[in-house]
Design a protein around this motif. Structure first.
Motif, PDB file in Angstrom:
ATOM      1  N   HIS A 185      -9.653   4.923 -16.920  1.00  9.51           N
ATOM      2  CA  HIS A 185      -9.253   3.961 -15.893  1.00  9.51           C
ATOM      3  C   HIS A 185      -8.020   3.175 -16.318  1.00  9.51           C
ATOM      4  CE1 HIS A 185     -12.711   4.638 -13.309  1.00  9.51           C
ATOM      5  NE2 HIS A 185     -13.411   4.790 -14.416  1.00  9.51           N
ATOM      6  N   SER A 186      -7.124   2.961 -15.373  1.00  9.29           N
ATOM      7  CA  SER A 186      -5.926   2.163 -15.631  1.00  9.29           C
ATOM      8  C   SER A 186      -6.287   0.685 -15.564  1.00  9.29           C
ATOM      9  CB  SER A 186      -4.874   2.472 -14.568  1.00  9.29           C
ATOM     10  OG  SER A 186      -5.380   2.111 -13.288  1.00  9.29           O
ATOM     11  N   PRO A 187      -5.436  -0.165 -16.186  1.00  7.18           N
ATOM     12  CA  PRO A 187      -5.640  -1.612 -16.029  1.00  7.18           C
ATOM     13  C   PRO A 187      -5.711  -2.001 -14.551  1.00  7.18           C
ATOM     14  CG  PRO A 187      -3.937  -1.187 -17.675  1.00  7.18           C
ATOM     15  CD  PRO A 187      -4.306   0.139 -17.071  1.00  7.18           C
ATOM     16  N   TYR A 188      -4.939  -1.327 -13.712  1.00  2.00           N
ATOM     17  CA  TYR A 188      -4.953  -1.579 -12.268  1.00  2.00           C
ATOM     18  C   TYR A 188      -6.366  -1.436 -11.705  1.00  2.00           C
ATOM     19  CZ  TYR A 188      -4.091  -0.532  -7.292  1.00  2.00           C
ATOM     20  OH  TYR A 188      -4.128  -0.511  -5.924  1.00  2.00           O
ATOM     21  N   GLU A 189      -7.016  -0.328 -12.045  1.00  2.00           N
ATOM     22  CA  GLU A 189      -8.387  -0.111 -11.557  1.00  2.00           C
ATOM     23  C   GLU A 189      -9.360  -1.099 -12.189  1.00  2.00           C
ATOM     24  OE1 GLU A 189      -9.491   4.342 -11.050  1.00  2.00           O
ATOM     25  OE2 GLU A 189      -7.873   4.258 -12.520  1.00  2.00           O
ATOM     26  N   GLY A 218      -0.207   0.356 -13.947  1.00  2.00           N
ATOM     27  CA  GLY A 218      -0.626   1.746 -14.035  1.00  2.00           C
ATOM     28  C   GLY A 218      -1.208   2.328 -12.765  1.00  2.00           C
ATOM     29  N   GLY A 219      -1.090   1.603 -11.649  1.00  2.00           N
ATOM     30  CA  GLY A 219      -1.498   2.139 -10.348  1.00  2.00           C
ATOM     31  C   GLY A 219      -0.375   2.967  -9.749  1.00  2.00           C
ATOM     32  N   PRO A 220      -0.487   3.300  -8.472  1.00  2.00           N
ATOM     33  CA  PRO A 220       0.552   4.109  -7.817  1.00  2.00           C
ATOM     34  C   PRO A 220       1.940   3.441  -7.871  1.00  2.00           C
ATOM     35  CG  PRO A 220      -1.283   3.608  -6.287  1.00  2.00           C
ATOM     36  CD  PRO A 220      -1.600   2.960  -7.586  1.00  2.00           C
ATOM     37  N   SER A 221       3.003   4.258  -7.931  1.00  2.00           N
ATOM     38  CA  SER A 221       4.377   3.749  -8.094  1.00  2.00           C
ATOM     39  C   SER A 221       4.961   3.239  -6.779  1.00  2.00           C
ATOM     40  CB  SER A 221       5.270   4.852  -8.656  1.00  2.00           C
ATOM     41  OG  SER A 221       4.744   5.324  -9.864  1.00  2.00           O
ATOM     42  N   HIS A 260      11.879   1.120  -3.401  1.00  2.00           N
ATOM     43  CA  HIS A 260      13.073   0.358  -3.804  1.00  2.00           C
ATOM     44  C   HIS A 260      13.851   0.987  -4.948  1.00  2.00           C
ATOM     45  CE1 HIS A 260      11.132  -2.733  -1.393  1.00  2.00           C
ATOM     46  NE2 HIS A 260      10.059  -2.593  -2.139  1.00  2.00           N
ATOM     47  N   GLY A 261      13.354   2.063  -5.522  1.00  2.00           N
ATOM     48  CA  GLY A 261      14.020   2.659  -6.679  1.00  2.00           C
ATOM     49  C   GLY A 261      13.605   1.974  -7.971  1.00  2.00           C
TER      50      GLY A 261
END
Ligand code: HEM
Length: 128
Positions: free
Chosen positions: A4-8, A57-60, A66-67
């Motif tokens: 799991h990412s920190p985001y999750e 660490g979630g989706p980009s 925005h780049g």
């Protein structure tokens, strides 16, 4: 086993959204910060939700729209003094308290934000 990412671990979209909303409510009322932000913080908050999602660490989401973040460069138009960086971090700390964000993920996020905020400083303290 899924890693799991920190985001999750922090609670994903719901937590980021609550945190960022609580944060910008404070920024908009802060005497040192409000003057350099737009009056309407809706779009700023939307971008910050996208940014923190990928920072954790979630989706980009930020980069897709925005780049590359190039955060320091994007902050150069604003005078970011040491005391503004401190104020920004205080607003974030209070927002974390308000939404009851606790535990090692909170501490790790806050620690990273200290380093990122320091990196944004681009002006000496105003003495006038
Ligand atoms: C944008 C101030 C630190 C992430 C902005 C804007 C200001 C600002 C004035 C422009 C708002 C707008 O026009 O919508 C500050 C100050 C900081 C700070 C005073 C104190 C150190 C940080 C940190 C992060 C961050 C630590 C990341 C963790 C962003 C993002 C944007 C932004 C993602 C939107 C950039 C864009 O326009 O695409 N900030 N900032 N800022 N800031 Fe900061």
């Amino acid at each position: 086993e899924k890693i799991h990412s920190p985001y999750e671990l922090l609670g994903g979209e719901h937590t980021i959204s609550k945190l960022v909303d609580a944060f910008y409510t404070r920024v908009g009322q802060h005497p040192e910060l409000a003057p350099i932000f737009p009056d309407d913080l809706t779009e700023t908050a939307r971008k910050q939700k996208q940014f923190l999602t990928q920072y954790l660490g979630g989706p980009s989401l930020y980069t897709e729209e925005h780049g590359h973040p190039m955060l320091r460069a994007r902050h150069l138009p604003f005078e970011i003094t040491p005391s503004r960086a401190k104020a920004w971090l205080t607003c974030m700390h209070e927002a974390m308290d308000e939404i009851n964000l606790e535990g090692p993920e909170r501490d790790e996020l806050y620690h990273r934000l200290i380093l990122t905020a320091q990196h944004m400083i681009n002006s000496p303290e105003q003495t006038d």
